[in-house]
Design a protein around this motif. Sequence first.
Motif, short mmCIF file in Angstrom:
data_model
loop_
_atom_site.label_atom_id
_atom_site.label_comp_id
_atom_site.label_asym_id
_atom_site.label_seq_id
_atom_site.Cartn_x
_atom_site.Cartn_y
_atom_site.Cartn_z
N ALA A 147 0.69 -1.25 0.20
CA ALA A 147 0.01 0.11 -0.14
C ALA A 147 0.85 1.11 -0.17
N GLY A 148 2.14 1.15 0.09
CA GLY A 148 2.96 2.04 0.03
C GLY A 148 3.21 2.96 1.27
N ILE A 149 3.12 2.16 2.51
CA ILE A 149 3.35 2.79 3.54
C ILE A 149 4.70 2.36 4.16
N THR A 150 5.41 3.52 4.47
CA THR A 150 6.84 3.23 4.72
C THR A 150 6.96 3.09 6.45
N ARG A 151 8.10 2.85 6.76
CA ARG A 151 8.36 2.56 8.13
C ARG A 151 9.57 3.20 8.64
N SER A 152 9.44 3.54 10.14
CA SER A 152 10.51 4.04 10.78
C SER A 152 10.80 3.26 11.90
N GLY A 153 12.21 3.44 12.39
CA GLY A 153 12.73 2.58 13.49
C GLY A 153 14.17 2.32 13.32
N HIS A 154 14.61 1.34 14.22
CA HIS A 154 16.00 0.88 13.98
C HIS A 154 16.30 -0.43 14.46
#
Length: 430
Positions: free
Chosen positions: A196-203
């Motif tokens: 769906a084109g949803i990006t992610r943040s994190g590490h």
Amino acid sequence: MDNPARRAILTPMTDEASITADVAIVGGGLNGPALALALARPGINVAIIDAAPPRARAGSGFDGRAYALAIASRRLLAAIGVWDRIADKAEPILHVQTRDGKPAADGGIPAFGLDFDAAEIEEGPMGFMVEDRDLHAAFLDAMAAEARITTLPGRTVTAQQAGAAGITVTLDDGRRVTARLLAGCDGRRSGTATRAGITRSGHDYGQTALVCTLAQEHPHGGVARQIFLPGGPLAVLPLTGNRVSIVWSMPEVAATAIAALDDAGFLAMLGPLLGTDAGAIRLDGPRFGYPLTLTLADSYVAPRLALVGDAAHGVHPIAGQGLNLGFRDVAALAEVLVDAKRRGEDIGAADVLARYQGWRRFDSTVLALGMDTVNRLFSSGNPALRLARGLGLGLINASPGLRRAFIRQAAGLAGGPVGDLPQLLRGQPL
Ligand SMILES: Cc1cc2nc3c(=O)[nH]c(=O)nc-3n(C[C@H](O)[C@H](O)[C@H](O)COP(=O)(O)OP(=O)(O)OC[C@H]3O[C@@H](n4cnc5c(N)ncnc54)[C@H](O)[C@@H]3O)c2cc1C
């Protein structure tokens, strides 16, 4: 030049090849089945697709995890007809004990300790420990008894297409499932979100959690212990039959070396950290390793899509909150959708999904970042940080009001920063 054989593949699907439902759920781990049951009971038809072969996860060799379920999560399980199926396999948490695993005399900084007892709140045990295999099996049994749920196990979703009136997902056997809404419950590496084109943040934490179950000689007394070692926290959590679940987080290099030890070598490393209270210990099942990451979806919704559980937020296991957070999503999304249906709204419409995101995203992000900070603060031998955490915990210890607030938050009894506790978490059916 066109290849005639290729045209044949594009022949329209037959009716048997398409399934329709109000909500399609991708992911039959834990949050997916919880959502399916929460929706089906008030009359919403669900199709749930999972890549794993049927009942694979119900075997003891598949997943060594056990979960500390907050009181609010137990209420949700009761409201959706699952709690009675696992109540006799759940171990009550009667006492929570946190300890600094570093020697008291180190650098002149006193070792801290913080204890909570179930008697400090009125609700009884502070939570319950359940094993993944038991919880997953209970979900499968409950779904099998629910006529509004179609299960599609052993099938992978390979594509999804959102349109004005609904969304269609394609399975690896060519079948299609069409629904008004798609719920992505497909875990931390959610393909549903990516498509769906949803990006992610994190590490990446650079840590691995070694997980296993121990049988111990002396009674555990329902005590959940968290021992803060310089490399990461060691959780010792009570299970039925005088067993304990171990979640031992540590830097990857150390985890690789310890995982390579044979069982006797592993127990020789772990045993002294547990102290003498346990008596003799032995492994009860295989050992597992989970690399630890923080992964937050940058949006919980997209056209005709809502993300739930680890697909929306994968957090550090330091406080055992990942699944509890997922169940908050389940309860909030089910309430939003059931209310929308009763009002005659389209349950996949953007404004309906915005209500879900508004209720859940801020709450989960605050908690995920809180876990992140706690891990940084407690996975450190730095004297200044040790002093700061000792003072902070001393403050909590000295204040009955703070202690009570702390326990109620951990038990999931407090609302989030945005909005009230969803109905299912208060034990009220939809
Ligand atoms: C070591 C450790 C200890 C933990 N302890 C606790 C604890 O004490 N308390 C707590 O609350 N939480 C705990 N957690 C967190 C908890 O394990 C997770 O939050 C929970 O398992 C997430 O469940 P889920 O259903 O969202 O995802 P998952 O359980 O990951 O399920 C995802 C499902 O999606 C399916 N899937 C994926 N892609 C596809 C596809 N394309 N097509 C079809 N199916 C697909 C997979 O087969 C899988 O079944 C812990 C985590 C770890 C690592």
